[in-house]
Enzyme design. Structure first.
Site, PDB file in Angstrom:
ATOM      1  N   HIS A 187      -9.243   1.402   4.572  1.00  0.00           N
ATOM      2  CA  HIS A 187      -8.179   1.478   5.116  1.00  0.00           C
ATOM      3  C   HIS A 187      -8.523   2.463   6.321  1.00  0.00           C
ATOM      4  CE1 HIS A 187      -4.191   2.799   6.302  1.00  0.00           C
ATOM      5  NE2 HIS A 187      -3.580   1.486   5.872  1.00  0.00           N
ATOM      6  N   GLY A 243       2.588  -1.043   4.510  1.00  0.00           N
ATOM      7  CA  GLY A 243       2.864   0.396   3.974  1.00  0.00           C
ATOM      8  C   GLY A 243       4.248   0.868   3.657  1.00  0.00           C
ATOM      9  N   GLY A 244       4.745   1.266   4.765  1.00  0.00           N
ATOM     10  CA  GLY A 244       6.203   2.180   4.606  1.00  0.00           C
ATOM     11  C   GLY A 244       7.062   1.185   4.028  1.00  0.00           C
ATOM     12  N   ASN A 257       0.826  -1.251  -0.020  1.00  0.00           N
ATOM     13  CA  ASN A 257      -0.101   0.075   0.026  1.00  0.00           C
ATOM     14  C   ASN A 257       0.840   1.189  -0.079  1.00  0.00           C
ATOM     15  OD1 ASN A 257      -1.740   2.030   0.606  1.00  0.00           O
ATOM     16  ND2 ASN A 257      -2.115   1.542   2.562  1.00  0.00           N
ATOM     17  N   TRP A 258       1.028   1.928  -1.095  1.00  0.00           N
ATOM     18  CA  TRP A 258       1.787   2.981  -1.219  1.00  0.00           C
ATOM     19  C   TRP A 258       1.470   4.301  -0.770  1.00  0.00           C
ATOM     20  CZ3 TRP A 258       4.262   2.516  -6.926  1.00  0.00           C
ATOM     21  CH2 TRP A 258       4.869   1.412  -7.086  1.00  0.00           C
ATOM     22  N   LYS A 259       0.158   4.353  -0.185  1.00  0.00           N
ATOM     23  CA  LYS A 259      -0.624   5.433   0.218  1.00  0.00           C
ATOM     24  C   LYS A 259      -0.210   6.357  -0.902  1.00  0.00           C
ATOM     25  CE  LYS A 259       0.028   3.548   4.880  1.00  0.00           C
ATOM     26  NZ  LYS A 259       0.156   3.548   6.052  1.00  0.00           N
ATOM     27  N   GLU A 292      -6.898   4.744   7.421  1.00  0.00           N
ATOM     28  CA  GLU A 292      -6.520   6.284   7.201  1.00  0.00           C
ATOM     29  C   GLU A 292      -7.871   7.003   6.335  1.00  0.00           C
ATOM     30  OE1 GLU A 292      -2.871   5.862   5.204  1.00  0.00           O
ATOM     31  OE2 GLU A 292      -1.801   5.335   7.054  1.00  0.00           O
ATOM     32  N   SER A 321       3.157  -2.040  10.437  1.00  0.00           N
ATOM     33  CA  SER A 321       4.670  -2.024  10.553  1.00  0.00           C
ATOM     34  C   SER A 321       5.257  -3.418  10.430  1.00  0.00           C
ATOM     35  CB  SER A 321       5.059  -1.487  12.103  1.00  0.00           C
ATOM     36  OG  SER A 321       4.696  -0.137  12.210  1.00  0.00           O
ATOM     37  N   GLY A 380       2.184   2.450  10.771  1.00  0.00           N
ATOM     38  CA  GLY A 380       3.200   3.537  10.673  1.00  0.00           C
ATOM     39  C   GLY A 380       3.602   3.835  11.914  1.00  0.00           C
ATOM     40  N   GLU A 439      -5.569  -4.908  10.408  1.00  0.00           N
ATOM     41  CA  GLU A 439      -4.442  -3.786  10.470  1.00  0.00           C
ATOM     42  C   GLU A 439      -4.670  -3.077  12.136  1.00  0.00           C
ATOM     43  OE1 GLU A 439      -2.385  -2.693   6.641  1.00  0.00           O
ATOM     44  OE2 GLU A 439      -4.094  -1.360   7.099  1.00  0.00           O
TER      45      GLU A 439
HETATM   46  P1  PGA Z   1       2.764   0.374   7.595  1.00  0.00           P
HETATM   47  O1  PGA Z   1       1.169   0.672   7.017  1.00  0.00           O
HETATM   48  O2  PGA Z   1       3.354  -0.820   7.076  1.00  0.00           O
HETATM   49  O3  PGA Z   1       3.383   1.552   7.220  1.00  0.00           O
HETATM   50  O4  PGA Z   1       2.671   0.518   9.136  1.00  0.00           O
HETATM   51  C1  PGA Z   1       0.381  -0.502   6.864  1.00  0.00           C
HETATM   52  C2  PGA Z   1      -0.865   0.097   6.193  1.00  0.00           C
HETATM   53  O5  PGA Z   1      -1.130   1.280   6.397  1.00  0.00           O
HETATM   54  O6  PGA Z   1      -1.358  -0.694   5.600  1.00  0.00           O
END
Ligand code: PGA
Length: 233
Positions: free
Chosen positions: A90, A214-215, A6-8, A92, A192, A162, A156
């Protein structure tokens, strides 16, 4: 196992092309890999990854096919582009953009009906976990979703996204077992995930079917290391 990146809101078309050119050179047999770039980078990702087993997903999708919904993208539009699926709900989007359990359900049903693959996200906040409400929250979030061959859930925990605070493999496995007791579909862990913890998170207990990253999905090296950790040895 499925590993989705997930590149956001990172990587425009130029950076996406560069990443995907590198990704297509990797030998990732034995794991299903999906990358989810921002909308404007989907076309180039589809183009560069054409002819590979690596799928491209969006990060959101609307429930109507067309209409007066400024800023939204519909399932047939994604299909037309050659996009394989979408992340829906998600945390966010729930936190910053007013996404609710109901809209997550509507987006998911429409995307599945259009033939897209859906990764629907659920998870409790830190305060909810501390109050002992994790199972109630998951039950409520899952109430709007029905099992489907093209649906996977991503568990999640919001406190792990994050933040560098990963759920322990025991916490993740227990939550996954609970999700699966409600809806019988594969469940990815997200929050994470890093090359260092991926193998343990994905193998402990047997209820984890992959990862939503994500990250650590933004660098080719760490993303491919996580993909490799998902390949059964
Ligand atoms: P993260 O994000 O790996 O940076 O914690 C995961 C996500 O939001 O899908």
């Amino acid at each position: 196992m499925l590993v989705a990146g997930n590149w956001k809101m990172y990587k425009g078309p130029a950076e996406t092309a560069e990443f995907c050119l590198g990704l297509r050179e990797q030998d990732l047999d034995g794991v299903d890999v999906v990358v989810c770039p921002p909308f404007v980078s989907l076309a180039v990702a589809v183009q560069v990854l054409a002819g590979t087993e690596i799928a491209v997903g969006a990060q959101n999708v609307h429930w109507e096919n067309e209409g007066a919904f400024t800023g939204e993208i519909s399932p047939p539009m994604l299909r037309e582009l050659g996009v394989y699926g979408a992340i829906v709900g998600h945390s966010e989007r729930r936190q910053y953009f007013g996404e609710t359990d109901e809209t997550v359900g509507r987006r998911t049903r429409a995307a599945l009906a259009a033939g897209l693959f859906v990764i629907a996200c659920v998870g409790e906040t830190e305060a909810e976990r501390e109050r002992g409400e994790t199972e109630d929250v998951l039950r409520r979030q899952l109430a709007h979703l029905e099992a489907d061959d093209n649906l996977v859930i991503a568990y999640e925990p919001v406190w792990a996204i994050g933040t560098g605070k990963t759920a322990t493999p025991e916490i993740a496995d227990a939550a996954h077992a609970f999700v699966k007791s409600i809806i019988d579909v594969p469940v990815l862990y997200g929050g994470s995930v890093k090359p260092e913890n991926a193998a343990e998170l994905m193998t402990h207990g047997g209820h984890v079917d992959g990862a939503l990253v994500g990250g650590a999905s933004l660098e080719l090296e760490s993303f491919t290391a996580i993909c490799r950790a998902a390949i059964p040895s």
